[in-house]
Design a protein around this motif. Sequence first.
Motif: not given
Lengths: 509, 168
Positions: A53-78
């Motif tokens: 979901x992104x580079x090491x700094x949290x703001x670009x990865x674990x705090x990146x809402x769009x990237x996480x929601x994208x990943x959830x959709x890509x994985x077909x998570x419920x």
Amino acid sequence: MPPFGKVLVANRGEIAVRVMKAMKEMGMKTVAVYSEADKYALHVKYADEAYYIGPAPAIQSYLNIDAIVDAALKAHADAVHPGYGFLSENADFAEAVEKAGLTFIGPSAEVMNKIKSKLDGKRYAKMAGVPISPGSDAPVESLDEALKLAERIGYPIMVKAAFGGGGTGITKVNSPEELKEVWERNKRLAQQAFGKSDLYIEKAAVEPRHIEFQLIGDRYGSYVVAWERECTIQRRNQKLIEEAPSVALSMEERRSMFEPIIKFGQLMGYFTLGTFETVFSDKTREFYFLELNKRLQVEHTVTELIFRIDLVKLQTRLAAGEHLPFTQEELDKRYRGHAIQYRINAEDPLNNFTGSSGFVTYYREPSGPGVRVDTGYVEGNWVPPYYDSLIAKLIVYAENRAEAIRVGLRALNDYKIGGVKTIIDLHKWISMDEDFQKGKFTTAYIAEKTPQFLRDLKRWEEERAAIALVAYNKGLLKRKVEAQAGGKGVENAWKTQGKLMQMAPRVMW
Amino acid sequence: MPKVYRLYNDVGDLFTLAVETKGDKYEIKTENNTYEVEFKGRGTKEWESVVMVNGRPRRVEVDQGYLIIDGSEVFRIDRLSEEAPKEGAALEELLKGKEGEVVSPLQGRVVQIRVKEGDAVNKGQPLLSIEAMKSETVISAPKAGIVKKVNVKPGQGVRKGDVLLIIE
């Protein structure tokens, strides 16, 4: 039937692994997300699927809402479980997850928006009859106003950032002079850290303990309070040791908080897990409400052990719309024993708890009766400097507190970590300290004991260095250790390498 | 005159130890403490040795390069060097003087130096960053003081235990 088919865990480290374990037990697939720094991390290995979901700094990865929601959709998570920290109490994230058609395992965005700042929480507390400390109900506009208010409620007072969290933005002030000094600085710091400079003040508790209550609710208005956790052993407002139940409370005092807390939950329409942080004074026997944490807590484990329930599974089921499976009375009856959690942080207690990053080059975990370890790292993993320093949680359980401390000390002695500095030695020191054993402590415990434990820990380290020097001198470190009976002993490393190479599957490039 | 050793462990701590040896008895002095260590030989288990430290027996084993003491403490020597004896320098000074040295906790490449010689630094202030395995580790000041000397340049490769800069 599992409530969901596949769950994305929007977190890292030990909590991601702990949540995934619950998901796996419920028969659901797990999805991890990871930053550049966590490519080889345990939570990624442990998940069924993992997305970058992104580079090491949290703001670009674990705090990146769009990237996480994208990943959830890509994985077909419920569903998405946020863990704690990062986006766990972010209403925008909860909303984005809901908008994408997934379930957010936690309170809804709507509920979260009802309490945006600590002052909102205080307002609800007042309505519900939860005791609050005397002070301002709204942001204090100016220094003059603050001085006047402080005069009225009496020093010492706490100056707090309304939008602060995680123990930051809180300063204790003992005099008008100090208040003048602190005011502008804290306003500036609050603006930088939280984007809003609102400050408020309230009376500081006398010799406070930090005691928090676990509220559990479903979507249909049923609530229980799973008693309290004592999190008094802290440094700089960060918890180090948590236990349940608290040594300081009587059953009547504990029960007196249930009704107002449940009322608070009803007023908000709160559901799943919530934690009421309060301060409690041994002297005045009064609780002051601090804030409501709208997530799973790091220290949820001690509550799990004394009630023999799995809070992550419960949280997931409640988010899926199931009913609360027990009443307050039934829950009270489940209570047994005493649990203590030691946070194993990669920090240097001899150096003001500065974080220690590096590779975990030696790792031996305790096990056995009464011992639970929730870890995010194993040998060979890298502890990155970007995130919090929690490596693992050691949780011990026994029939009473004294016995639990003995189990704790045994488990801490069995816990051996090399390559990064940890606070294991400090935990051993605290466990052997008489005041801790007697339950006589306040939130100032670490600060007060610092000179003593610094001296002892330093001595322990030096003694090890001295022994190591002698061992080196005696050639113990160079001596080749023979393999156990049955083996032919340690071979030439090149020979071993050659054999391994031949055994390994060939990859044709 | 005792021998003075500089011992770095695997997490970048430096111990300066003054050692006087009489057979299997070692008197080891640090800045504030003295440790009488006596090597007693084999323990009751295979590959175990016993040492007495200030009269207390300690069991010592080795596992994966780590020293395991009493089965409950780990320690690893990363680098050990003998200090050249200095003329006229008192032992106390030798034991004390090195605490302002900031050593590299890992092997890597210096990417950014945030301070220069003559700067005043606070305890915990970031001094420089070292890149290793594509990730950056920030080295902070172990104590407050003035940066006396910067030994490295940006882009330079460093080994674990190298003295990066000196704070006084």
